[in-house]
Design a protein around this motif. Structure first.
Motif, mmCIF file in Angstrom:
data_model
loop_
_atom_site.group_PDB
_atom_site.id
_atom_site.type_symbol
_atom_site.label_atom_id
_atom_site.label_comp_id
_atom_site.label_asym_id
_atom_site.label_seq_id
_atom_site.Cartn_x
_atom_site.Cartn_y
_atom_site.Cartn_z
ATOM 1 N N ALA A 111 32.298 65.664 66.035
ATOM 2 C CA ALA A 111 32.343 65.651 64.498
ATOM 3 C C ALA A 111 33.533 65.297 63.777
ATOM 4 O O ALA A 111 33.641 64.718 62.624
ATOM 5 C CB ALA A 111 31.617 67.157 64.098
ATOM 6 N N LEU A 112 34.655 65.843 64.265
ATOM 7 C CA LEU A 112 36.027 65.717 63.845
ATOM 8 C C LEU A 112 36.276 64.276 63.605
ATOM 9 O O LEU A 112 36.885 63.719 62.596
ATOM 10 C CB LEU A 112 37.021 66.286 64.395
ATOM 11 N N ALA A 113 36.103 63.283 64.746
ATOM 12 C CA ALA A 113 36.476 61.994 65.002
ATOM 13 C C ALA A 113 35.444 61.164 63.731
ATOM 14 O O ALA A 113 36.018 60.466 63.146
ATOM 15 C CB ALA A 113 36.231 61.654 66.218
ATOM 16 N N ALA A 114 34.307 61.400 63.823
ATOM 17 C CA ALA A 114 33.405 60.833 62.857
ATOM 18 C C ALA A 114 33.687 61.119 61.517
ATOM 19 O O ALA A 114 33.909 59.976 60.544
ATOM 20 C CB ALA A 114 32.117 61.244 63.062
ATOM 21 N N ALA A 115 34.138 62.385 61.078
ATOM 22 C CA ALA A 115 34.255 62.710 59.655
ATOM 23 C C ALA A 115 35.702 62.060 59.249
ATOM 24 O O ALA A 115 35.875 61.447 58.225
ATOM 25 C CB ALA A 115 34.332 64.291 59.275
ATOM 26 N N ALA A 116 36.777 62.225 60.102
ATOM 27 C CA ALA A 116 38.200 61.744 59.671
ATOM 28 C C ALA A 116 38.236 60.582 59.670
ATOM 29 O O ALA A 116 38.732 59.816 58.889
ATOM 30 C CB ALA A 116 39.167 62.355 60.894
ATOM 31 N N SER A 117 37.578 59.764 60.876
ATOM 32 C CA SER A 117 37.706 58.198 60.535
ATOM 33 C C SER A 117 37.018 57.561 59.277
ATOM 34 O O SER A 117 37.465 56.883 58.809
ATOM 35 C CB SER A 117 37.140 57.553 61.738
ATOM 36 N N LYS A 118 36.074 58.134 58.982
ATOM 37 C CA LYS A 118 35.017 57.681 57.835
ATOM 38 C C LYS A 118 36.016 58.126 56.520
ATOM 39 O O LYS A 118 36.066 57.292 55.891
ATOM 40 C CB LYS A 118 33.870 58.379 57.879
ATOM 41 N N ALA A 119 36.439 59.378 56.512
ATOM 42 C CA ALA A 119 37.166 59.800 55.318
ATOM 43 C C ALA A 119 38.554 58.831 54.962
ATOM 44 O O ALA A 119 38.875 58.626 53.705
ATOM 45 C CB ALA A 119 37.667 61.335 55.402
ATOM 46 N N ILE A 120 39.088 58.499 56.168
ATOM 47 C CA ILE A 120 40.507 57.732 55.916
ATOM 48 C C ILE A 120 40.027 56.372 56.024
ATOM 49 O O ILE A 120 41.190 55.557 55.545
ATOM 50 C CB ILE A 120 41.422 57.943 57.149
ATOM 51 N N GLY A 121 38.874 55.875 55.911
ATOM 52 C CA GLY A 121 38.631 54.272 55.642
ATOM 53 C C GLY A 121 38.272 53.521 56.726
ATOM 54 O O GLY A 121 38.280 52.469 56.658
#
Ligand code: PMV
Length: 330
Positions: A111-121
């Protein structure tokens, strides 16, 4: 620069046990798991200009120390990949009861990888996301996918070909998993420490690694054919082989308690009485039992009746990563 993702934990039928590179988290063998519907983590990540460090809230509690460090180290990878220096606010809600003996790190890092990678573009493919997730926690790379997933160990030294692929979607087969929670606790040897000691000192480790390709071929055929007996027999035997390697380590160790063995024997007795059920066990004393939906009542009742069992939690096969639009966590 904010995103929210949900990831489910997974249970390995062919275990990941042993690393060839500790830092990059590269395994010595392929592994195969079922993603579980019942246990998941939802995480929001917001990158913000005004932050001076990463903050991490887990179930509404601020986290510091080692767990915070693992999140920050992981976010460093995401920042490096994106070429951005921003710190993040991370908020996670865990619907993985730690007492159920599931590595919440699997759903947590997915979940962290998915959310962080999307959030940072970053616009990552599922393979790229799985490869990134692997560097947070190995088994987590399988949780990017729903249904049945295989983590391919890869051969390259930089780990670029080490990520998971889907073997079958959840709609392929409705099998169930019961997580049997034991009431007594033991001092835990982390999976990280346990694997390392096994790789470095167990003479059985070589045999373990050599046995994997045949197990994998057979279990994939079993999944494709929806052959429950075949899949169950291979999963149970593979789990026993993994645990056997720990007895050969120096110093030797085991994750089992007396009740662990009682649950294993009870599952074998269920089979003797005509109910197909098979067990698997990760780096802890709790047992996971595979069964078919039509036997749910009987399996649950039998497992709950074992002295020393405090809870039995049931799950279906689950889905892969999803992104949530309503960003209630952030
Ligand atoms: O990814 P880790 O460090 O939580 O290791 C998981 C190891 C096992 O759970 C024992 C096996 C597996 O494949 O999940």
């Amino acid at each position: 620069m904010k995103a929210t993702a949900k990831a489910h934990t997974n249970i390995a039928l062919i275990k990941y046990w042993g690393k060839r590179n500790d830092e990059l988290i590269l395994p010595t063998n392929n592994s195969l798991s079922i993603t579980l519907d019942g246990f998941y983590t939802t995480t929001s990540v917001a990158f913000k200009q005004d932050l001076t460090e990463d903050t991490f809230l887990l179930n509404n509690t601020p986290i510091v120390g080692e767990q915070h460090q693992r999140v920050t180290s992981f976010l460093n990878l995401v920042r490096k990949l994106a070429g951005k220096e921003l710190y993040a606010e991370v908020k996670s809600m865990n619907a993985v009861p730690t007492a159920a003996g599931f590595a919440s790190s699997a759903s947590g890092f997915a979940a962290l990888a998915a959310a962080a990678s999307k959030a940072i573009g970053l616009n990552l493919s599922e393979s790229e996301l799985s490869r990134l997730t692997r560097q947070g926690s190995g088994s987590a790379c399988r949780s990017i996918f729903g249904g049945f997933a295989e983590w391919q160990k890869g051969a390259r030294v930089d780990g670029s070909d080490s990520f998971a692929v889907q073997v079958a979607p959840k709609e392929h087969w409705d099998i169930r998993v019961a997580a049997v929670v034991l009431s007594s606790k033991m001092k835990k040897v982390s999976s990280r420490a346990g694997m390392k000691r096994t790789v470095e000192s167990s003479p059985f480790f070589k045999g373990w690694v050599e046995s994997i390709p045949a197990d994998l071929d057979a279990i994939k055929q079993g999944i494709s054919d929806r052959d429950f007996q075949k899949v169950g027999e291979i999963a149970e035997a593979n789990c026993l082989k993994m645990h056997a390697t720990t007895l050969g380590a120096n110093p030797p160790f085991t994750y089992w308690l007396d009740t662990t063995v009682t649950v294993m024997q009870t599952v074998q007795q269920l089979r003797d009485s005509g109910i197909p059920a098979y067990f698997t066990i990760d780096a802890g004393p709790n047992v996971k039992v595979l069964y078919l939906p039509q036997y749910e009542e009987e399996v649950k009742r039998t497992l709950q009746g074992i002295p020393g069992v405090s809870d039995v939690k049931l799950s279906k096969v689950g889905q892969g990563i999803t992104f949530l639009e309503d960003e209630t966590l952030a």
